[in-house]
Motif scaffolding. Structure first.
Motif, PDB file in Angstrom:
ATOM      1  N   SER A 171       0.852  -1.184   0.000  1.00  0.00           N
ATOM      2  CA  SER A 171       0.000   0.000   0.000  1.00  0.00           C
ATOM      3  C   SER A 171       0.891   1.238   0.000  1.00  0.00           C
ATOM      4  O   SER A 171       2.116   1.143  -0.006  1.00  0.00           O
ATOM      5  CB  SER A 171      -0.910   0.001   1.223  1.00  0.00           C
ATOM      6  N   VAL A 172       0.266   2.381   0.042  1.00  0.00           N
ATOM      7  CA  VAL A 172       1.021   3.633   0.057  1.00  0.00           C
ATOM      8  C   VAL A 172       1.834   3.742   1.342  1.00  0.00           C
ATOM      9  O   VAL A 172       2.944   4.241   1.345  1.00  0.00           O
ATOM     10  CB  VAL A 172       0.062   4.830  -0.089  1.00  0.00           C
ATOM     11  N   SER A 173       1.303   3.218   2.449  1.00  0.00           N
ATOM     12  CA  SER A 173       2.014   3.330   3.722  1.00  0.00           C
ATOM     13  C   SER A 173       3.302   2.506   3.735  1.00  0.00           C
ATOM     14  O   SER A 173       4.177   2.749   4.551  1.00  0.00           O
ATOM     15  CB  SER A 173       1.104   2.889   4.872  1.00  0.00           C
ATOM     16  N   LEU A 202       5.792   4.541   0.568  1.00  0.00           N
ATOM     17  CA  LEU A 202       6.351   5.849   0.877  1.00  0.00           C
ATOM     18  C   LEU A 202       7.645   5.767   1.682  1.00  0.00           C
ATOM     19  O   LEU A 202       8.632   6.384   1.294  1.00  0.00           O
ATOM     20  CB  LEU A 202       5.304   6.708   1.594  1.00  0.00           C
ATOM     21  N   PRO A 203       7.694   4.997   2.779  1.00  0.00           N
ATOM     22  CA  PRO A 203       8.981   4.889   3.478  1.00  0.00           C
ATOM     23  C   PRO A 203      10.071   4.261   2.613  1.00  0.00           C
ATOM     24  O   PRO A 203      11.248   4.636   2.719  1.00  0.00           O
ATOM     25  CB  PRO A 203       8.674   3.996   4.683  1.00  0.00           C
ATOM     26  N   SER A 204       9.701   3.342   1.763  1.00  0.00           N
ATOM     27  CA  SER A 204      10.686   2.725   0.882  1.00  0.00           C
ATOM     28  C   SER A 204      11.261   3.752  -0.087  1.00  0.00           C
ATOM     29  O   SER A 204      12.476   3.780  -0.331  1.00  0.00           O
ATOM     30  CB  SER A 204      10.036   1.574   0.124  1.00  0.00           C
ATOM     31  N   VAL A 205      10.428   4.627  -0.622  1.00  0.00           N
ATOM     32  CA  VAL A 205      10.897   5.678  -1.521  1.00  0.00           C
ATOM     33  C   VAL A 205      11.778   6.671  -0.763  1.00  0.00           C
ATOM     34  O   VAL A 205      12.815   7.106  -1.268  1.00  0.00           O
ATOM     35  CB  VAL A 205       9.696   6.401  -2.173  1.00  0.00           C
ATOM     36  N   VAL A 206      11.402   7.019   0.456  1.00  0.00           N
ATOM     37  CA  VAL A 206      12.179   7.969   1.255  1.00  0.00           C
ATOM     38  C   VAL A 206      13.562   7.402   1.565  1.00  0.00           C
ATOM     39  O   VAL A 206      14.579   8.081   1.405  1.00  0.00           O
ATOM     40  CB  VAL A 206      11.428   8.336   2.548  1.00  0.00           C
TER      41      VAL A 206
END
Length: 64
Positions: free
Chosen positions: A15-17, A20-24
C-alpha cells in the motif's frame, strides 16, 4: 528503483504506507552516495577556504 520495488513487493499487502517509506529511504541513500565522497575529500577544507576568500576578498578592477 529496484530497492523500492523490493521493499513494496516483499510485503503481503502493499500500500502507500509501505511504498512511501521505501521511496524515502531509497532517496536518502541516493543523496548520501552523492554527498559522502565530496564530504570525505581531503581537499574540501582548502576549497571552502578558497571560496570564502574569493567572496570576501578585495574588489577587482572591473567592479563598481
Amino acid at each position: 528503483m529496484a530497492s523500492v520495488f523490493c521493499g513494496v513487493a516483499s510485503v503481503d499487502d502493499p500500500s502507500v504506507s509501505i511504498g512511501l517509506p521505501s521511496v524515502v529511504v531509497t532517496g536518502l541513500g541516493m543523496v548520501g552516495l552523492f554527498f559522502i565522497p565530496a564530504a570525505s575529500s581531503r581537499r574540501l577544507p582548502d576549497v571552502i577556504r578558497r571560496r570564502a576568500a574569493n567572496r570576501t576578498g578585495p574588489a577587482g578592477p572591473g567592479s563598481v
